[in-house]
Write a protein that holds these residues in place. Sequence first.
Motif, PDB file in Angstrom:
ATOM      1  N   SER A   1       0.838  -1.199   0.000  1.00  0.00           N
ATOM      2  CA  SER A   1       0.000   0.000   0.000  1.00  0.00           C
ATOM      3  C   SER A   1       0.873   1.249   0.000  1.00  0.00           C
ATOM      4  O   SER A   1       2.082   1.197   0.215  1.00  0.00           O
ATOM      5  N   SER A   2       0.222   2.374  -0.213  1.00  0.00           N
ATOM      6  CA  SER A   2       0.950   3.630  -0.300  1.00  0.00           C
ATOM      7  C   SER A   2       1.378   4.104   1.088  1.00  0.00           C
ATOM      8  O   SER A   2       0.626   3.970   2.050  1.00  0.00           O
ATOM      9  N   PRO A   3       2.568   4.694   1.197  1.00  0.00           N
ATOM     10  CA  PRO A   3       2.982   5.245   2.492  1.00  0.00           C
ATOM     11  C   PRO A   3       2.107   6.416   2.942  1.00  0.00           C
ATOM     12  O   PRO A   3       2.161   6.808   4.101  1.00  0.00           O
ATOM     13  N   MET A   4       1.303   6.948   2.000  1.00  0.00           N
ATOM     14  CA  MET A   4       0.398   8.033   2.381  1.00  0.00           C
ATOM     15  C   MET A   4      -0.728   7.491   3.264  1.00  0.00           C
ATOM     16  O   MET A   4      -1.336   8.216   4.027  1.00  0.00           O
ATOM     17  N   ASP A   5      -1.001   6.204   3.112  1.00  0.00           N
ATOM     18  CA  ASP A   5      -2.051   5.564   3.900  1.00  0.00           C
ATOM     19  C   ASP A   5      -1.423   5.073   5.198  1.00  0.00           C
ATOM     20  O   ASP A   5      -0.906   3.966   5.284  1.00  0.00           O
ATOM     21  N   THR A   6      -1.434   5.925   6.217  1.00  0.00           N
ATOM     22  CA  THR A   6      -0.697   5.596   7.441  1.00  0.00           C
ATOM     23  C   THR A   6      -1.528   4.782   8.429  1.00  0.00           C
ATOM     24  O   THR A   6      -1.075   4.474   9.523  1.00  0.00           O
ATOM     25  N   LYS A   7      -2.762   4.477   8.050  1.00  0.00           N
ATOM     26  CA  LYS A   7      -3.635   3.760   8.988  1.00  0.00           C
ATOM     27  C   LYS A   7      -3.626   2.248   8.755  1.00  0.00           C
ATOM     28  O   LYS A   7      -4.264   1.509   9.499  1.00  0.00           O
ATOM     29  N   ALA A   8      -2.941   1.820   7.707  1.00  0.00           N
ATOM     30  CA  ALA A   8      -3.002   0.389   7.390  1.00  0.00           C
ATOM     31  C   ALA A   8      -1.810  -0.022   6.539  1.00  0.00           C
ATOM     32  O   ALA A   8      -1.119   0.829   5.981  1.00  0.00           O
ATOM     33  N   VAL A   9      -1.576  -1.325   6.471  1.00  0.00           N
ATOM     34  CA  VAL A   9      -0.627  -1.854   5.488  1.00  0.00           C
ATOM     35  C   VAL A   9      -1.345  -2.946   4.709  1.00  0.00           C
ATOM     36  O   VAL A   9      -2.191  -3.649   5.247  1.00  0.00           O
ATOM     37  N   GLU A  10      -1.005  -3.024   3.420  1.00  0.00           N
ATOM     38  CA  GLU A  10      -1.547  -4.114   2.607  1.00  0.00           C
ATOM     39  C   GLU A  10      -0.390  -4.995   2.180  1.00  0.00           C
ATOM     40  O   GLU A  10       0.701  -4.511   1.877  1.00  0.00           O
ATOM     41  N   LEU A  11      -0.628  -6.311   2.210  1.00  0.00           N
ATOM     42  CA  LEU A  11       0.429  -7.268   1.873  1.00  0.00           C
ATOM     43  C   LEU A  11      -0.091  -8.258   0.837  1.00  0.00           C
ATOM     44  O   LEU A  11      -1.288  -8.541   0.793  1.00  0.00           O
ATOM     45  N   TYR A  12       0.825  -8.755  -0.003  1.00  0.00           N
ATOM     46  CA  TYR A  12       0.499  -9.883  -0.877  1.00  0.00           C
ATOM     47  C   TYR A  12       1.231 -11.086  -0.309  1.00  0.00           C
ATOM     48  O   TYR A  12       2.460 -11.064  -0.192  1.00  0.00           O
ATOM     49  N   ILE A  13       0.502 -12.117   0.045  1.00  0.00           N
ATOM     50  CA  ILE A  13       1.165 -13.264   0.655  1.00  0.00           C
ATOM     51  C   ILE A  13       0.948 -14.505  -0.191  1.00  0.00           C
ATOM     52  O   ILE A  13      -0.170 -14.993  -0.338  1.00  0.00           O
ATOM     53  N   GLY A  14       2.021 -14.976  -0.784  1.00  0.00           N
ATOM     54  CA  GLY A  14       1.967 -16.161  -1.631  1.00  0.00           C
ATOM     55  C   GLY A  14       2.046 -17.410  -0.777  1.00  0.00           C
ATOM     56  O   GLY A  14       2.699 -17.414   0.269  1.00  0.00           O
ATOM     57  N   TYR A  15       1.375 -18.474  -1.217  1.00  0.00           N
ATOM     58  CA  TYR A  15       1.401 -19.707  -0.448  1.00  0.00           C
ATOM     59  C   TYR A  15       2.700 -20.458  -0.714  1.00  0.00           C
ATOM     60  O   TYR A  15       3.098 -20.642  -1.860  1.00  0.00           O
ATOM     61  N   VAL A  16       3.376 -20.832   0.359  1.00  0.00           N
ATOM     62  CA  VAL A  16       4.587 -21.638   0.228  1.00  0.00           C
ATOM     63  C   VAL A  16       4.282 -22.970   0.881  1.00  0.00           C
ATOM     64  O   VAL A  16       3.816 -23.021   2.017  1.00  0.00           O
ATOM     65  N   LYS A  17       4.550 -24.054   0.163  1.00  0.00           N
ATOM     66  CA  LYS A  17       4.235 -25.365   0.716  1.00  0.00           C
ATOM     67  C   LYS A  17       5.011 -25.573   2.013  1.00  0.00           C
ATOM     68  O   LYS A  17       6.229 -25.375   2.045  1.00  0.00           O
ATOM     69  N   GLU A  18       4.290 -25.939   3.075  1.00  0.00           N
ATOM     70  CA  GLU A  18       4.867 -26.170   4.395  1.00  0.00           C
ATOM     71  C   GLU A  18       5.460 -24.927   5.029  1.00  0.00           C
ATOM     72  O   GLU A  18       6.139 -24.999   6.047  1.00  0.00           O
ATOM     73  N   GLY A  19       5.219 -23.750   4.426  1.00  0.00           N
ATOM     74  CA  GLY A  19       5.660 -22.505   5.049  1.00  0.00           C
ATOM     75  C   GLY A  19       4.769 -22.199   6.244  1.00  0.00           C
ATOM     76  O   GLY A  19       3.543 -22.228   6.119  1.00  0.00           O
ATOM     77  N   LYS A  20       5.388 -21.934   7.387  1.00  0.00           N
ATOM     78  CA  LYS A  20       4.588 -21.813   8.616  1.00  0.00           C
ATOM     79  C   LYS A  20       3.691 -20.588   8.602  1.00  0.00           C
ATOM     80  O   LYS A  20       2.517 -20.649   8.953  1.00  0.00           O
ATOM     81  N   ALA A  21       4.263 -19.433   8.200  1.00  0.00           N
ATOM     82  CA  ALA A  21       3.466 -18.205   8.217  1.00  0.00           C
ATOM     83  C   ALA A  21       2.459 -18.218   7.069  1.00  0.00           C
ATOM     84  O   ALA A  21       1.299 -17.832   7.251  1.00  0.00           O
ATOM     85  N   THR A  22       2.874 -18.668   5.884  1.00  0.00           N
ATOM     86  CA  THR A  22       1.954 -18.621   4.747  1.00  0.00           C
ATOM     87  C   THR A  22       0.798 -19.588   4.959  1.00  0.00           C
ATOM     88  O   THR A  22      -0.339 -19.278   4.626  1.00  0.00           O
ATOM     89  N   THR A  23       1.067 -20.749   5.541  1.00  0.00           N
ATOM     90  CA  THR A  23      -0.015 -21.680   5.834  1.00  0.00           C
ATOM     91  C   THR A  23      -0.997 -21.055   6.811  1.00  0.00           C
ATOM     92  O   THR A  23      -2.210 -21.174   6.669  1.00  0.00           O
ATOM     93  N   TYR A  24      -0.445 -20.351   7.806  1.00  0.00           N
ATOM     94  CA  TYR A  24      -1.328 -19.701   8.775  1.00  0.00           C
ATOM     95  C   TYR A  24      -2.226 -18.685   8.084  1.00  0.00           C
ATOM     96  O   TYR A  24      -3.439 -18.669   8.276  1.00  0.00           O
ATOM     97  N   VAL A  25      -1.625 -17.846   7.247  1.00  0.00           N
ATOM     98  CA  VAL A  25      -2.399 -16.798   6.586  1.00  0.00           C
ATOM     99  C   VAL A  25      -3.423 -17.410   5.626  1.00  0.00           C
ATOM    100  O   VAL A  25      -4.572 -16.982   5.577  1.00  0.00           O
ATOM    101  N   HIS A  26      -3.012 -18.426   4.894  1.00  0.00           N
ATOM    102  CA  HIS A  26      -3.913 -18.985   3.886  1.00  0.00           C
ATOM    103  C   HIS A  26      -5.019 -19.845   4.483  1.00  0.00           C
ATOM    104  O   HIS A  26      -6.125 -19.882   3.963  1.00  0.00           O
ATOM    105  N   ASN A  27      -4.727 -20.547   5.565  1.00  0.00           N
ATOM    106  CA  ASN A  27      -5.718 -21.505   6.055  1.00  0.00           C
ATOM    107  C   ASN A  27      -6.401 -21.113   7.363  1.00  0.00           C
ATOM    108  O   ASN A  27      -7.466 -21.614   7.673  1.00  0.00           O
ATOM    109  N   PHE A  28      -5.757 -20.256   8.157  1.00  0.00           N
ATOM    110  CA  PHE A  28      -6.322 -20.012   9.484  1.00  0.00           C
ATOM    111  C   PHE A  28      -6.760 -18.575   9.709  1.00  0.00           C
ATOM    112  O   PHE A  28      -7.699 -18.312  10.452  1.00  0.00           O
TER     113      PHE A  28
END
Lengths: 366, 196
Positions: free
Chosen positions: A188-215
């Motif tokens: 997201s734009s740094p002008m938007d100081t109230k939030a962040v936007e992320l793109y999170i790709g799924y990585v097989k057996e990745g601990k954080a990506t599995t959490y984001v994608h499934n939980f």
Amino acid sequence: MSTIVTTVLTISGITGLLALLLSVANKTIANYGEKKILINGSKELVVEGGDTLLSALIDQKVFIPSACGGKGSCGYCKVTVTQGGGEILATELGYVTPKEREEGVRLSCQCKVREDMQIQIPEELFSVKQYDYHVAFIKDLTPTIKHLRLELPEKEEIEFKAGQYVQILAPKYKGSDEEVYRAYSIASSPMDTKAVELYIGYVKEGKATTYVHNFLKEKMKLTVVGPYGDFFYQDSNREMVMVAIGTGMAPIMSILKYMRSNNIQRKVTFYFGARTAEDLFEMDTLEQLQKDLPNFKLVTCLSKPTEKCNWSGEVGRVTDMLQKYLTDASGAEAYLCGSPVMVDSVIPILKDKGMPEEHIYYDKFE
Amino acid sequence: MIEINPLVIFFASIFTNNMIMSNFLGMCSFIAVSSEIKTSLSLGQAVTFVLATTSVLNYLVYYLILVPLGLEYMRFIVFIIVIAAFVQLVEMIIERYFETLYYSLGIFLPLITVNCAILGVSLFMIIREYDLIQSFMFGLGSGIGWTLAIVAMAGIRKKITGAKIPKGLEGAGITLIITGIMALAFLGFSGIVQIQ
């Protein structure tokens, strides 16, 4: 009966005595008292001695990046210790190069605060903060990439430079028995100081990506620390060459949005690569950016388009596109973002086309 | 009390009755930490120190407290607690007062709290009815023997880095096989001195 009592009493007595001895030792020998840490010669912190430097600093709200949470297995939490801290430990040697060692670089999660210390950290780490964000939305961009918008608690703001990243803390969940920090670039734009936007790709057996994608679900809380990183928009008048594949688009998107908000009219070409048409995302946003930024040109290429894709655009890798479209790069600067393989194969091409190495900025997603 | 010259016990526990090579005790840290000579030497020193001191401590606890009260059968739990508490205390002391020692040796101390060679020495000295001097020599010798074995192993592992080892045998697998062959070699010492 009396033998049982004597036995219990004796064993309890021995154990109790040892426990007493140890707790006395803990209060006296292992008690280091208050110690001072002087950061960058200006900021002084008073901390409880005996702890690791990393946790002492985090207690004082100075967030040193750490992906492993202080286990000495990621090597991110380096600080330069100019005074105190003792000798370097065997557990650090694998992460500190001989040159860094000479400069006094230590892993702050291994180095303990036993005396007053003086340390050097990058100035921007002072703006790093940790908050519990709440998830405003999670959307599917492609079958393997999710788009998250995380909003800060009320009255809090995040200041970051376009291109920097944050770390999210994936908690324990079924299938992962430890908390892990993982880094994601802000889209997201740094002008938007109230939030962040992320793109999170799924990585097989990745601990954080599995959490984001499934939980992770909307309205849930997510701990975010940041911003970090030395990859960000550089103020200059040079032409810009941007190259990204997959979720590497995130920091580029942030930079483009920043340029739009500030009406920066530099010449920009963004080479974006994906495998198939299914892996393309945020194309409408980029379309809009092309309309808003007259000097912005997008080159999208697919490396393995299938029949289904119905693709009439460029076919090949980003490296092929650079060879095809980029002519003289001597007066330009580059922003590369994506897999280490991509970054490593793009850099020689840019140098070939005359771009000086110091104008090539990159962020390798590992 | 048993009539053996303490020096015989000392040498026997280094060579013929080596903790690792003839009793297979203390294998876990032996396998885990034997990848480098320097670290294995530091660990060996820590083990030797703890062995020599805890054998004396446990001797005193056993004969001054447990035997008079008829509590010999509680020796397992008492020995374990004494060893653990002692190691903890020593770690605190060196961390505070002997900085250089802490960096070479102290970080290994928590690793050996539950090293079975250490409990093994305390139990053997009771079973074999050693006196105080013999127990101390037994502890010290066992520690030196353990150090000798782990340093030798680290040396061998250094030599075979880069050797073509079948995938399934890399790391712990090949180490165990080498340990077996080393144990055979240590058997060659068995004629020199002999204790139980």
